[in-house]
Design an enzyme around this catalytic site. Structure first.
Site, short mmCIF file in Angstrom:
data_model
loop_
_atom_site.label_atom_id
_atom_site.label_comp_id
_atom_site.label_asym_id
_atom_site.label_seq_id
_atom_site.Cartn_x
_atom_site.Cartn_y
_atom_site.Cartn_z
N HIS A 12 36.77 -78.47 55.06
CA HIS A 12 35.90 -77.90 54.16
C HIS A 12 36.05 -78.80 52.77
CE1 HIS A 12 39.00 -75.13 52.74
NE2 HIS A 12 38.90 -75.91 51.85
N HIS A 59 38.89 -69.64 47.61
CA HIS A 59 39.76 -70.45 46.45
C HIS A 59 39.43 -69.67 45.29
CE1 HIS A 59 38.44 -73.49 49.75
NE2 HIS A 59 39.29 -74.32 49.30
N HIS A 197 45.28 -83.57 52.18
CA HIS A 197 44.70 -83.76 50.61
C HIS A 197 45.51 -83.18 49.88
CE1 HIS A 197 42.46 -79.85 52.08
NE2 HIS A 197 41.91 -79.91 50.66
N GLU A 244 46.12 -75.98 54.23
CA GLU A 244 44.95 -75.36 54.89
C GLU A 244 45.08 -75.47 56.39
OE1 GLU A 244 41.67 -75.68 50.81
OE2 GLU A 244 41.67 -77.13 52.68
C1 DHB Z 1 38.31 -80.66 47.60
C2 DHB Z 1 38.89 -80.25 48.71
C3 DHB Z 1 39.27 -78.82 49.17
O1 DHB Z 1 39.83 -78.52 50.16
C4 DHB Z 1 38.86 -77.84 47.99
O2 DHB Z 1 39.13 -76.75 48.39
C5 DHB Z 1 38.31 -78.47 46.89
C6 DHB Z 1 37.89 -79.78 46.56
C7 DHB Z 1 38.10 -82.10 47.34
O3 DHB Z 1 38.34 -83.07 48.02
O4 DHB Z 1 37.41 -82.51 46.37
FE FE Z 2 39.95 -76.20 49.86
#
Ligand code: DHB
Ligand code: FE
Length: 290
Positions: A12, A59, A197, A244
């Site tokens: 996501h 979040h 990420h 995650e």
């Molecule tokens: C991004 C990724 C995420 O999982 C999130 O919750 C908020 C931002 C991103 O890659 O910008």
């Molecule tokens: Fe996220």
């Protein structure tokens, strides 16, 4: 009886939701990502479930530091898209399935998992972006998501977070819960979030393609071994938000081959794309044998 027939896995990212909502899916940056989900949208039209159990993380939208459930289940009749700072996404209300959700709560809690029962909550991009990726754009006024959705929220934001093993075991318990529900329902379970990420700190922007692809391989072929991976390995290899990915183990733990002797699920679709915003996007559709 109700049965789980397939699991879906997808990252996501809020920017993916914005690309859908602002009509940018065919722009050069986004086109390859959405093309990777085109077979999935067709598959979902062809294999429309009665209910989706959507494992995701909030979040700090519905929950905050005031209270932090490790595992929560949404038992409401509906869930509104949340305002995450720029107003709620223009997507349809998410309709729940209070009967099945309450049954899952009853069964899973009696199997020694402490689910928090949530009778009212808004749902953020963690839940609505996977729906948009799999269902395409939906008109909030006239459109609707294809079926009821039961949100299963996992805390992967505020430490301590649950281990992959605990998530995997919860998936097993959820399968038993679904199979003890006496309505004839076709249920899918979706595990969302990830892949690698990191949004903050010295390593912001980290993406580890090799590790992600190995994670996809292991999720398919050796989920029991993958479940034993300690959380620190996710953080080290896949970044702080890579944690995650433990949510994917809930969906994988709910497949037939984990419950007993059964063939490994069929890989209907596999896709990997880097990057979307700051995130590596991974996607799988796994089907149990009929
Ligand atoms: C991004 C990724 C995420 O999982 C999130 O919750 C908020 C931002 C991103 O890659 O910008
Ligand atoms: Fe996220």
């Amino acid at each position: 009886m109700a049965r789980i027939t397939a699991s879906v896995y997808t990252s996501h990212v809020p920017a993916i939701g914005a690309a859908v909502d602002l009509g940018k899916t065919q722009e050069p940056y986004w086109q390859p990502l959405f093309a990777g989900f085109a077979p999935s949208r067709q598959w979902l039209r062809d294999h429309r479930p009665d209910v989706i159990l959507l494992v995701y993380n909030d979040h700090a939208t519905a929950f905050s530091l005031d209270f932090i459930p490790t595992f929560a289940i949404g038992t409401a009749a509906q869930f509104q898209p949340a305002d995450e700072g720029w107003g709620p996404r223009p997507v349809p209300t998410v309709m729940g399935h209070p009967e099945l959700a309450s049954h899952i709560a009853q069964s899973v809690i009696q199997q020694d998992f402490d689910l928090t029962i949530v009778n009212r909550m808004d749902v953020d991009h963690g839940l609505t972006v996977p729906l948009s990726l799999m269902c395409g754009e939906q008109d909030p006024a006239s459109g609707a998501w294809p079926c009821p959705v039961i949100p299963i929220a996992v805390n992967v934001v505020q430490y301590p977070v649950p281990s992959g093993q605990r998530c995997f075991d919860l998936g097993r318990a959820i399968r038993r819960a679904v199979e003890s529900f006496d309505q004839d329902l076709n249920v899918q379970i979706w595990g969302t979030g990830g892949m690698s990420h990191q949004l903050q700190g010295a390593r912001a922007g980290l993406i580890n393609q090799e590790w992600d692809k190995r994670f996809l391989d292991l999720l398919i072929e050796n989920p029991t071994g993958l479940a034993r991976l300690p959380h620190i390995d996710y953080v080290r290899e896949a970044g702080s938000e890579g944690i995650e990915l433990v949510m994917w183990l809930i969906a994988r733990g709910a497949m037939a081959d984990i419950a007993g002797p059964a063939p490994r699920p069929h890989v209907r679709h596999r896709f990997y794309h880097v990057p979307a915003s700051n995130t590596a996007v991974g996607h799988l559709i796994l089907e149990d044998a009929p």
